[in-house]
Design a protein around this motif. Structure first.
Motif, PDB file in Angstrom:
ATOM      1  N   GLY A  41       9.207   7.026   3.821  1.00 55.61           N
ATOM      2  CA  GLY A  41       8.448   6.169   2.913  1.00 55.61           C
ATOM      3  C   GLY A  41       8.066   6.903   1.646  1.00 55.61           C
ATOM      4  O   GLY A  41       8.089   6.341   0.553  1.00 55.61           O
ATOM      5  N   ARG A  42       7.734   8.197   1.807  1.00 54.52           N
ATOM      6  CA  ARG A  42       7.321   8.956   0.635  1.00 54.52           C
ATOM      7  C   ARG A  42       8.526   9.357  -0.207  1.00 54.52           C
ATOM      8  O   ARG A  42       8.487   9.300  -1.428  1.00 54.52           O
ATOM      9  CB  ARG A  42       6.558  10.209   1.066  1.00 54.52           C
ATOM     10  CG  ARG A  42       5.211   9.889   1.675  1.00 54.52           C
ATOM     11  CD  ARG A  42       4.550  11.133   2.200  1.00 54.52           C
ATOM     12  NE  ARG A  42       4.000  11.949   1.133  1.00 54.52           N
ATOM     13  CZ  ARG A  42       3.620  13.201   1.306  1.00 54.52           C
ATOM     14  NH1 ARG A  42       3.746  13.791   2.471  1.00 54.52           N
ATOM     15  NH2 ARG A  42       3.124  13.875   0.309  1.00 54.52           N
ATOM     16  N   TYR A  43       9.600   9.754   0.471  1.00 58.81           N
ATOM     17  CA  TYR A  43      10.762  10.240  -0.281  1.00 58.81           C
ATOM     18  C   TYR A  43      11.429   9.116  -1.058  1.00 58.81           C
ATOM     19  O   TYR A  43      11.856   9.297  -2.194  1.00 58.81           O
ATOM     20  CB  TYR A  43      11.765  10.902   0.667  1.00 58.81           C
ATOM     21  CG  TYR A  43      12.946  11.497  -0.054  1.00 58.81           C
ATOM     22  CD1 TYR A  43      12.784  12.639  -0.831  1.00 58.81           C
ATOM     23  CD2 TYR A  43      14.202  10.918   0.017  1.00 58.81           C
ATOM     24  CE1 TYR A  43      13.849  13.180  -1.517  1.00 58.81           C
ATOM     25  CE2 TYR A  43      15.276  11.456  -0.660  1.00 58.81           C
ATOM     26  CZ  TYR A  43      15.087  12.592  -1.427  1.00 58.81           C
ATOM     27  OH  TYR A  43      16.138  13.132  -2.105  1.00 58.81           O
ATOM     28  N   PHE A  44      11.511   7.921  -0.438  1.00 58.90           N
ATOM     29  CA  PHE A  44      12.179   6.807  -1.116  1.00 58.90           C
ATOM     30  C   PHE A  44      11.200   5.969  -1.927  1.00 58.90           C
ATOM     31  O   PHE A  44      11.525   4.868  -2.356  1.00 58.90           O
ATOM     32  CB  PHE A  44      12.942   5.951  -0.097  1.00 58.90           C
ATOM     33  CG  PHE A  44      14.116   6.682   0.478  1.00 58.90           C
ATOM     34  CD1 PHE A  44      15.219   6.965  -0.304  1.00 58.90           C
ATOM     35  CD2 PHE A  44      14.101   7.142   1.786  1.00 58.90           C
ATOM     36  CE1 PHE A  44      16.294   7.671   0.204  1.00 58.90           C
ATOM     37  CE2 PHE A  44      15.169   7.853   2.302  1.00 58.90           C
ATOM     38  CZ  PHE A  44      16.268   8.120   1.513  1.00 58.90           C
ATOM     39  N   ARG A  45       9.997   6.513  -2.135  1.00 58.22           N
ATOM     40  CA  ARG A  45       9.004   5.900  -3.014  1.00 58.22           C
ATOM     41  C   ARG A  45       8.797   4.423  -2.738  1.00 58.22           C
ATOM     42  O   ARG A  45       8.868   3.589  -3.642  1.00 58.22           O
ATOM     43  CB  ARG A  45       9.409   6.065  -4.488  1.00 58.22           C
ATOM     44  CG  ARG A  45       9.471   7.499  -4.898  1.00 58.22           C
ATOM     45  CD  ARG A  45      10.044   7.670  -6.281  1.00 58.22           C
ATOM     46  NE  ARG A  45      10.281   9.084  -6.536  1.00 58.22           N
ATOM     47  CZ  ARG A  45       9.320   9.931  -6.869  1.00 58.22           C
ATOM     48  NH1 ARG A  45       8.097   9.499  -7.016  1.00 58.22           N
ATOM     49  NH2 ARG A  45       9.597  11.208  -7.075  1.00 58.22           N
ATOM     50  N   VAL A  55      -1.954  10.307  -0.469  1.00 58.79           N
ATOM     51  CA  VAL A  55      -3.389  10.603  -0.432  1.00 58.79           C
ATOM     52  C   VAL A  55      -3.792  11.019   0.982  1.00 58.79           C
ATOM     53  O   VAL A  55      -4.477  12.034   1.181  1.00 58.79           O
ATOM     54  CB  VAL A  55      -4.211   9.371  -0.884  1.00 58.79           C
ATOM     55  CG1 VAL A  55      -5.700   9.619  -0.660  1.00 58.79           C
ATOM     56  CG2 VAL A  55      -3.927   9.054  -2.331  1.00 58.79           C
ATOM     57  N   LEU A  56      -3.315  10.255   1.953  1.00 60.67           N
ATOM     58  CA  LEU A  56      -3.678  10.518   3.346  1.00 60.67           C
ATOM     59  C   LEU A  56      -3.257  11.929   3.763  1.00 60.67           C
ATOM     60  O   LEU A  56      -4.042  12.681   4.349  1.00 60.67           O
ATOM     61  CB  LEU A  56      -2.984   9.478   4.233  1.00 60.67           C
ATOM     62  CG  LEU A  56      -3.694   9.075   5.507  1.00 60.67           C
ATOM     63  CD1 LEU A  56      -5.078   8.539   5.185  1.00 60.67           C
ATOM     64  CD2 LEU A  56      -2.885   8.030   6.263  1.00 60.67           C
ATOM     65  N   LYS A  61      -4.359  17.467   5.198  1.00 60.47           N
ATOM     66  CA  LYS A  61      -4.021  18.878   5.040  1.00 60.47           C
ATOM     67  C   LYS A  61      -5.215  19.705   4.576  1.00 60.47           C
ATOM     68  O   LYS A  61      -5.253  20.914   4.771  1.00 60.47           O
ATOM     69  CB  LYS A  61      -2.871  19.031   4.041  1.00 60.47           C
ATOM     70  CG  LYS A  61      -1.512  18.960   4.709  1.00 60.47           C
ATOM     71  CD  LYS A  61      -0.396  19.045   3.700  1.00 60.47           C
ATOM     72  CE  LYS A  61      -0.566  20.196   2.733  1.00 60.47           C
ATOM     73  NZ  LYS A  61       0.336  20.082   1.579  1.00 60.47           N
ATOM     74  N   GLY A  62      -6.192  19.045   3.950  1.00 65.51           N
ATOM     75  CA  GLY A  62      -7.347  19.777   3.447  1.00 65.51           C
ATOM     76  C   GLY A  62      -8.417  20.016   4.487  1.00 65.51           C
ATOM     77  O   GLY A  62      -9.327  20.805   4.276  1.00 65.51           O
ATOM     78  N   ALA A 112       0.863  14.827   9.694  1.00 65.59           N
ATOM     79  CA  ALA A 112       0.774  15.156   8.272  1.00 65.59           C
ATOM     80  C   ALA A 112       1.668  16.346   7.943  1.00 65.59           C
ATOM     81  O   ALA A 112       2.440  16.317   6.976  1.00 65.59           O
ATOM     82  CB  ALA A 112      -0.667  15.459   7.888  1.00 65.59           C
ATOM     83  N   ALA A 113       1.595  17.388   8.775  1.00 70.00           N
ATOM     84  CA  ALA A 113       2.373  18.598   8.490  1.00 70.00           C
ATOM     85  C   ALA A 113       3.874  18.320   8.592  1.00 70.00           C
ATOM     86  O   ALA A 113       4.650  18.765   7.753  1.00 70.00           O
ATOM     87  CB  ALA A 113       1.964  19.706   9.456  1.00 70.00           C
TER      88      ALA A 113
END
Lengths: 231, 233
Positions: A41-45, A55-56, A61-62, A112-113
């Motif tokens: 989902g992130r790579y293919f925008r 954001v999530l 990660k923080g 997330a990682a």
């Protein structure tokens, strides 16, 4: 340092190797299942989805794993009973296996990682591979399944190994939410004799062993894929 | 009492900020000492120094393969006993010193791996060219190899640092009042544990983003193409 204490701490700790490995493996599996679609989902925008996930992931990660673990524990101790009551289910917080809480927190971290790992691996596949797949008449999902993902997975192995090892080590934090893992078992066995140094050394040796074996297994997988590619 | 009171987070944040120096102190000391020790470990492995190289390999594998929490307790319980056998008494040392030692060692292991692979990534020809120009091995490292390795190692060093920042939260289990320890104490006193954790999470997320941005900035500045571009312009 007393070797006989070390030996009995080793035995106590070794008895909890299985729960510790399960506490790392299950979140890893969940992390792969959630992280791969998230990475796609992130790579293919994909609109909206990409921004939400970005954001999530940076939020998760923080947050230190320890903090996540303890927050999950507090949330479930405060609201698990009332939620179960309103749903009419016969579960209570007291009966809730603490490994589930630790596992849930580790799974969030792993997802997330791993989504970051898969995203990096996706970026490493040359654009020409997509063009060639489509030129051969493959559909989008066929290209993904047969051409792209088989290249993505081997590339993600080294980083995936790092995350698996991080998860195994994070399982030691389970002791802070009263989950009995290798470290907790070793320390508990020495509580009467105050031989804590022996207990922690025993726990360290066991973790070290698990991590070295995990590393070797991942290396074997890497060799397997590397051989297949050249064959 | 409300289940979750967002205003409490705002009340807690300034209090947690007072604990920030403790957390940052751990990160700063551990990264500085870790970098130095990591460099020594990495070089002894790259140069295959007898005995030292094997020792470094075992040490790095151990430090990377065991939880920091366990390492912390081993240092805390073990180091005073170890030094006692040679007649040095450190039983009265402040706990925070053991935390510094643990995280320095842990960081050194991760840094040494980053540095080692970065040094090995510098083309061999650079070494030969340095030798051909009459540089000694130490000079070649200082002037040719390490500056190039630093640029290569930067991303993974950055990742280790953000990991260190988050791992430093474990210090609270030895009773250190860092951000996490402070959050725990605040939560216990006010019985608003979740709000205290949320405040700590906000602080950690903000710090992580600042770290990442800072590293990205440094990376952009050091990126080799920038130098080439400036050189030809």
């Amino acid at each position: 340092m007393d070797l006989s204490y070390l030996w009995s701490a080793l035995q106590a700790g070794a008895g909890k190797i299985l729960p510790t490995v399960v506490l790392a493996l299950v979140p890893f599996g969940i992390g792969v299942l959630l992280g791969l679609p998230a990475a796609l989902g992130r790579y293919f925008r994909v609109p909206v989805l990409k921004q939400t996930l970005d954001v999530l992931v940076s939020l998760i990660k923080g947050i230190p794993v320890l903090l996540m673990l303890m927050a999950f524990y507090v949330i479930s101790s405060q609201s698990f009973d009332s939620v179960m009551q309103s749903l009419g289910l016969p579960f209570s917080f007291r009966g809730l296996p603490k490994g589930l809480i630790a596992g849930a927190a580790l799974a969030v971290y792993a997802a997330a990682a791993l989504s970051e790992v898969f995203r990096g691996a996706l970026a490493s596949v040359p654009k020409g591979q997509y063009d060639a797949a489509y030129a051969c008449g493959l559909s989008k999902s066929q290209a993904m399944r047969r051409i792209i993902l088989p290249q993505v997975l081997p590339v993600s192995l080294p980083m995936g190994c790092n995350i698996m090892i991080a998860l195994i080590k994070s399982a030691a934090l389970g002791s802070l939410v009263s989950f009995i893992d290798v470290m907790n078992a070793a320390v508990n066995s020495m509580a009467a004799s105050y031989r804590f140094l022996e207990a922690y050394i025993a726990a360290a040796l066991i973790y070290w062993g698990i991590c070295v074996i995990t590393e070797q297994l991942f290396k074997l997988l890497e060799h397997h894929f590397a051989r297949r590619r050249t064959a | 009492m409300k289940l979750f009171e967002p205003e409490a987070i705002l009340r807690f944040l300034p209090k947690l900020l007072t604990a920030l120096p403790v957390t940052l102190g751990i990160v700063l000391i551990a990264s500085a000492a870790g970098l130095l020790l990591g460099l020594l470990l990495a070089l002894s492995r790259v140069e295959r120094l007898p005995v030292l190289s094997q020792l470094a390999a075992v040490m790095v594998s151990f430090l990377r393969g065991t939880p920091v929490l366990v390492q912390m307790f081993i240092v805390y319980y073990g180091l005073p006993l170890l030094l006692n056998t040679v007649g040095v008494n450190i039983f009265s040392w402040d706990k925070i010193i053991f935390i510094y030692i643990t995280y320095s060692l842990n960081c050194a292991a991760f840094f040494s791996e980053s540095i080692r692979s970065a040094v090995l990534a510098v083309p061999k020809g650079q070494r030969d060219a340095a030798a051909a120009s009459g540089l000694s091995r130490a000079q070649a490292y200082r002037r040719i190899i390490l500056p190039q390795s630093a640029v290569i190692a930067l991303p993974s060093v950055g990742m280790t640092l953000t990991g260190l920042l988050q791992d430093s939260s474990l210090a609270f289990s030895l009773g250190i009042l860092d951000v996490m320890g402070r959050a725990n104490a605040l939560g216990a006193v006010t019985s608003r544990v979740l709000e205290a954790y949320a405040a700590a999470a906000i602080l950690f997320i903000a710090l992580t983003i600042v770290f990442e941005q800072a590293f990205r900035g440094v990376q952009r500045k050091l990126a080799p193409q920038n130098h080439i571009a400036k050189g030809t312009a």
